[in-house]
Motif scaffolding. Structure first.
Motif, PDB file in Angstrom:
ATOM      1  N   ALA A   7      -7.172  -6.991 -12.034  1.00  0.00           N
ATOM      2  CA  ALA A   7      -7.224  -5.528 -11.874  1.00  0.00           C
ATOM      3  C   ALA A   7      -8.403  -5.110 -11.694  1.00  0.00           C
ATOM      4  O   ALA A   7      -9.385  -5.576 -12.283  1.00  0.00           O
ATOM      5  CB  ALA A   7      -6.755  -4.687 -13.075  1.00  0.00           C
ATOM      6  N   MET A   8      -8.572  -4.317 -10.710  1.00  0.00           N
ATOM      7  CA  MET A   8      -9.917  -3.704  -9.951  1.00  0.00           C
ATOM      8  C   MET A   8      -9.938  -2.244 -10.257  1.00  0.00           C
ATOM      9  O   MET A   8      -8.703  -1.550  -9.583  1.00  0.00           O
ATOM     10  CB  MET A   8     -10.312  -4.153  -8.708  1.00  0.00           C
ATOM     11  N   THR A  54      -1.358  -8.177  -3.377  1.00  0.00           N
ATOM     12  CA  THR A  54      -2.330  -7.216  -3.550  1.00  0.00           C
ATOM     13  C   THR A  54      -1.785  -5.868  -3.601  1.00  0.00           C
ATOM     14  O   THR A  54      -1.267  -5.426  -2.471  1.00  0.00           O
ATOM     15  CB  THR A  54      -3.701  -6.958  -2.480  1.00  0.00           C
ATOM     16  N   ILE A  55      -1.695  -5.042  -4.681  1.00  0.00           N
ATOM     17  CA  ILE A  55      -1.212  -4.068  -4.863  1.00  0.00           C
ATOM     18  C   ILE A  55      -2.279  -2.637  -4.766  1.00  0.00           C
ATOM     19  O   ILE A  55      -3.284  -2.796  -5.585  1.00  0.00           O
ATOM     20  CB  ILE A  55      -0.607  -3.781  -6.164  1.00  0.00           C
ATOM     21  N   THR A  56      -2.156  -2.047  -3.769  1.00  0.00           N
ATOM     22  CA  THR A  56      -3.010  -0.627  -3.721  1.00  0.00           C
ATOM     23  C   THR A  56      -1.949   0.519  -3.605  1.00  0.00           C
ATOM     24  O   THR A  56      -2.687   1.529  -3.619  1.00  0.00           O
ATOM     25  CB  THR A  56      -3.646  -0.630  -2.567  1.00  0.00           C
ATOM     26  N   GLY A  57      -0.801   0.454  -3.794  1.00  0.00           N
ATOM     27  CA  GLY A  57       0.171   1.549  -3.983  1.00  0.00           C
ATOM     28  C   GLY A  57       0.815   1.711  -5.262  1.00  0.00           C
ATOM     29  O   GLY A  57       0.225   1.252  -6.156  1.00  0.00           O
ATOM     30  N   ALA A  58       1.911   2.088  -5.366  1.00  0.00           N
ATOM     31  CA  ALA A  58       2.795   2.105  -6.434  1.00  0.00           C
ATOM     32  C   ALA A  58       4.128   1.041  -6.063  1.00  0.00           C
ATOM     33  O   ALA A  58       4.942   1.677  -6.058  1.00  0.00           O
ATOM     34  CB  ALA A  58       3.249   3.519  -7.005  1.00  0.00           C
ATOM     35  N   ALA A  59       3.613  -0.079  -6.537  1.00  0.00           N
ATOM     36  CA  ALA A  59       4.868  -1.129  -6.306  1.00  0.00           C
ATOM     37  C   ALA A  59       5.807  -1.386  -7.483  1.00  0.00           C
ATOM     38  O   ALA A  59       5.270  -1.499  -8.956  1.00  0.00           O
ATOM     39  CB  ALA A  59       4.147  -2.447  -5.951  1.00  0.00           C
ATOM     40  N   ARG A  60       6.930  -1.757  -7.172  1.00  0.00           N
ATOM     41  CA  ARG A  60       7.843  -2.198  -8.315  1.00  0.00           C
ATOM     42  C   ARG A  60       8.456  -3.481  -7.825  1.00  0.00           C
ATOM     43  O   ARG A  60       9.122  -3.658  -6.843  1.00  0.00           O
ATOM     44  CB  ARG A  60       9.142  -1.087  -8.629  1.00  0.00           C
ATOM     45  N   LEU A  61       8.159  -4.694  -8.453  1.00  0.00           N
ATOM     46  CA  LEU A  61       8.552  -6.025  -8.368  1.00  0.00           C
ATOM     47  C   LEU A  61       9.635  -6.222  -9.279  1.00  0.00           C
ATOM     48  O   LEU A  61       9.577  -6.223 -10.418  1.00  0.00           O
ATOM     49  CB  LEU A  61       7.366  -6.849  -8.264  1.00  0.00           C
ATOM     50  N   ASP A  76       0.660  -1.207   0.014  1.00  0.00           N
ATOM     51  CA  ASP A  76      -0.013   0.101   0.176  1.00  0.00           C
ATOM     52  C   ASP A  76       0.813   1.150  -0.020  1.00  0.00           C
ATOM     53  O   ASP A  76       0.287   2.391   0.334  1.00  0.00           O
ATOM     54  CB  ASP A  76      -0.914   0.067   1.306  1.00  0.00           C
ATOM     55  N   LYS A  77       2.071   1.092  -0.363  1.00  0.00           N
ATOM     56  CA  LYS A  77       3.053   2.160  -0.268  1.00  0.00           C
ATOM     57  C   LYS A  77       3.710   2.372  -1.756  1.00  0.00           C
ATOM     58  O   LYS A  77       3.803   1.255  -2.633  1.00  0.00           O
ATOM     59  CB  LYS A  77       3.992   2.173   0.717  1.00  0.00           C
ATOM     60  N   ASP A  78       4.615   3.429  -2.217  1.00  0.00           N
ATOM     61  CA  ASP A  78       5.369   3.439  -3.248  1.00  0.00           C
ATOM     62  C   ASP A  78       6.665   2.974  -2.909  1.00  0.00           C
ATOM     63  O   ASP A  78       7.802   3.605  -2.419  1.00  0.00           O
ATOM     64  CB  ASP A  78       5.414   4.835  -3.545  1.00  0.00           C
ATOM     65  N   ILE A  84      -5.341  -3.011  -7.199  1.00  0.00           N
ATOM     66  CA  ILE A  84      -6.878  -2.258  -6.902  1.00  0.00           C
ATOM     67  C   ILE A  84      -6.494  -0.838  -7.034  1.00  0.00           C
ATOM     68  O   ILE A  84      -5.646  -0.271  -6.262  1.00  0.00           O
ATOM     69  CB  ILE A  84      -6.977  -2.466  -5.465  1.00  0.00           C
ATOM     70  N   LYS A  85      -6.777   0.047  -8.141  1.00  0.00           N
ATOM     71  CA  LYS A  85      -6.502   1.402  -8.107  1.00  0.00           C
ATOM     72  C   LYS A  85      -5.105   1.704  -7.739  1.00  0.00           C
ATOM     73  O   LYS A  85      -5.001   2.511  -7.040  1.00  0.00           O
ATOM     74  CB  LYS A  85      -7.595   2.152  -7.271  1.00  0.00           C
ATOM     75  N   ALA A  86      -4.346   0.875  -8.445  1.00  0.00           N
ATOM     76  CA  ALA A  86      -2.969   1.311  -8.069  1.00  0.00           C
ATOM     77  C   ALA A  86      -1.971   0.856  -9.260  1.00  0.00           C
ATOM     78  O   ALA A  86      -2.264   0.805 -10.576  1.00  0.00           O
ATOM     79  CB  ALA A  86      -2.460   0.069  -7.037  1.00  0.00           C
TER      80      ALA A  86
END
Length: 146
Positions: free
Chosen positions: A143-144, A97-104, A69-71, A119-121
């Protein structure tokens, strides 16, 4: 007497400001290691602040329900070297579950019902390995937007 009191109040104020500045840490992007700083990927993400990186040592991890939930960046310590990979076993559940701005970066995800639920991310993924039974076009993502 009045002059002395103003001087004392100014000095006290300056002293308080100096102490506050000295005791407050400077906020900079950091690296949180797994294992090391945290025993699990979820725990490392909980410690992370926007702009931080979660660096995962090579090995096998059984985790799912990881909420980002974070960048932040979540990456393998060694990149994509085949002998030293980070493998996350999802136990037939949703792994991220991605709700932030994730880089994997540089992760192998196995045994997952869904690799990423977005989710909106924003998700940026590179050098990921997902189960072969999934098409590379879908990466088993949901994606939601609502």
């Amino acid at each position: 007497m009045e002059m002395d009191m103003r001087w004392i109040m100014k000095c006290t104020g300056l002293l308080c400001a100096a102490l506050l500045f000295a005791l407050c840490p400077v906020v900079t992007a950091g690296i949180i290691t797994v294992p090391g700083d945290a025993g699990a990927i979820k725990d490392a993400i909980a410690l992370a602040q926007d702009g931080d990186e979660v660096e995962i040592a090579p090995g096998a991890y059984t985790e799912n329900g990881i909420v980002v939930d974070k960048d932040i960046a979540i990456r393998s310590k060694t990149g994509t070297k085949s002998a030293a990979r980070v493998t996350i076993d999802g136990s037939e559940k949703t792994v991220f579950t991605i709700t932030g701005a994730a880089r994997l970066i540089g992760l192998d995800i196995t045994n997952a019902q869904t690799c990423f639920m977005i989710i909106k991310a924003t998700l940026s993924a590179s050098r990921l390995k997902v189960p072969e039974r999934w098409s590379t076009a879908s990466y088993k993502m949901r994606a939601m937007t609502g």
